[in-house]
Design an enzyme around this catalytic site. Sequence first.
Site, PDB file in Angstrom:
ATOM      1  N   CYS A 163       0.889  -1.220   0.005  1.00 36.72           N
ATOM      2  CA  CYS A 163       0.104   0.058   0.034  1.00 36.72           C
ATOM      3  C   CYS A 163       0.862   1.213  -0.016  1.00 36.72           C
ATOM      4  CB  CYS A 163      -0.955   0.074   1.200  1.00 36.72           C
ATOM      5  SG  CYS A 163      -1.916  -1.467   1.214  1.00 36.72           S
ATOM      6  N   HIS A 303      -2.406   8.295   5.839  1.00 37.88           N
ATOM      7  CA  HIS A 303      -2.630   7.002   5.398  1.00 37.88           C
ATOM      8  C   HIS A 303      -4.116   6.583   5.756  1.00 37.88           C
ATOM      9  CE1 HIS A 303      -1.928   3.213   3.802  1.00 37.88           C
ATOM     10  NE2 HIS A 303      -1.880   2.442   4.546  1.00 37.88           N
ATOM     11  N   GLU A 314      -0.817   5.614  13.522  1.00 40.27           N
ATOM     12  CA  GLU A 314      -0.613   6.640  12.997  1.00 40.27           C
ATOM     13  C   GLU A 314      -0.679   8.187  13.738  1.00 40.27           C
ATOM     14  OE1 GLU A 314      -2.749   7.475   8.979  1.00 40.27           O
ATOM     15  OE2 GLU A 314      -1.154   8.858   8.185  1.00 40.27           O
ATOM     16  N   LYS A 335      -9.532   8.225   2.202  1.00 41.37           N
ATOM     17  CA  LYS A 335      -9.858   6.989   2.262  1.00 41.37           C
ATOM     18  C   LYS A 335     -11.322   6.713   2.521  1.00 41.37           C
ATOM     19  CE  LYS A 335      -5.439   4.436   1.823  1.00 41.37           C
ATOM     20  NZ  LYS A 335      -4.361   5.649   2.303  1.00 41.37           N
ATOM     21  N   HIS A 340      -9.883   2.257  -0.031  1.00 40.71           N
ATOM     22  CA  HIS A 340      -8.367   1.878  -0.142  1.00 40.71           C
ATOM     23  C   HIS A 340      -7.992   1.466  -1.524  1.00 40.71           C
ATOM     24  CE1 HIS A 340      -4.482   1.407   1.074  1.00 40.71           C
ATOM     25  NE2 HIS A 340      -4.298   0.611   1.877  1.00 40.71           N
ATOM     26  N   PHE A 399       1.788  -3.340   4.263  1.00 40.43           N
ATOM     27  CA  PHE A 399       2.112  -4.388   4.917  1.00 40.43           C
ATOM     28  C   PHE A 399       3.747  -4.855   4.475  1.00 40.43           C
ATOM     29  CE2 PHE A 399      -2.433  -6.799   4.203  1.00 40.43           C
ATOM     30  CZ  PHE A 399      -3.044  -5.783   5.192  1.00 40.43           C
TER      31      PHE A 399
END
Length: 413
Positions: A163, A303, A314, A335, A340, A399
């Site tokens: 991502c 994010h 975050e 998002k 996403h 990830f």
Amino acid sequence: MSRRVVVTGLGLVTPLGTGVDKTWQAICAGQSGVGPITKFDASDHGVRIAAEVKDFDVENFIDSKVAKHLELFVQYAVAAAGMAIEDAGLEITDENTHRIGVVTGNGIGGLPTIEKYHQILLEKGNKRITPFFIPMVISNMSAGQISIIYKARGPNLSLTTACAAGSHAVGDAFRMISRGDCDMAITGGSESTICPLAVAGFNNMKALSRNNDDPHGASRPFDAQRDGFVISEGGGMLILEEYEHAKARGAKIYAEMAGYGLTGDGYHMAAPPEDGEGAVRCMRMAIADAGMIPADIDYINAHGTSTPLNDAGETRAIKAVFGEHAYKLAVSSTKSMTGHMLGGAGGIEAVFTALAVHNQIMPPTINLHHSDPECDLDYVPHKARKAKIRAAISNSFGFGGTNAVLLMKRFEG
């Protein structure tokens, strides 16, 4: 050698519309692109919602004979690249073709086609596999096809960093231009993995929202009731250009690309460390790269996936980097509206960050109705906000613990 780099062109294919103006207007209006899955029968899946692209006609961008052999994530990338090239007023010629690079990112590549042809292999045998199968599914074909179709023959690179891939692509393109490898780059990310295998895989690792009865309200970054991300698709591309080159041809400049950070967590395959240590170093690296200090940043495109672990981690990372200034700047997650887009997210969020800096507008975080004590910053809830933005960063965390942060500042000549 370090050269200034500016953003001179933008292109978008998103669940909120095909085209930059259409998507940006929807983002600023706080609209959601999430709805029921229509790409396959999801009735027996635990998750039956996604943010699908709805108005994309590939023949508006690519010859139909070429397009039928391109996986959808490649079509989105090529279309967004074409829009960005047109927006930049860029003419690619024999004289400049070797000075224009292409750097793209995606997380998974052609998973829907892999799924389709695996079933054909099992049911009808190996001779029914199309000879176009491999070039359709390999991850670097978005960069390859952009180069082939638009004749950009400079550095050609594709990143597959989950991502964070779209942001890594933009950051690496920034570095290439800055050090003189090329004068311009077509860069960003794309993804299209709304298929049974991907939805089942993400769902079974409990990464996706199961709010099937309220699709528009399902992506809830920083909300206390968030329960996972909404899978999405599309592409976002930018034209990055060396400043003197852009100035010489009288290009429109959206923002200056000023800093890039990239780090690894070295912690877990899917979860961030509780203190967001890798994200902390990444944001600090981007700010230092730009020769700035944390107090210079007015806006963060987070994010912000809407997963319990990411949003809290975050937020802690932002507090660690910015201290008291964390409560003065604004943070939002687009998002909440786009879902996403995995490896494509960094590309479209780089476009949103450039537009935020250019238009001096902070996009909202929608569906933020319930306070979470762990998420106590200004997330620009519900409505876009006109505000002074001197500089902004865009966060992407993937990830495997791979992190990328882009920093753009207002262009001042």
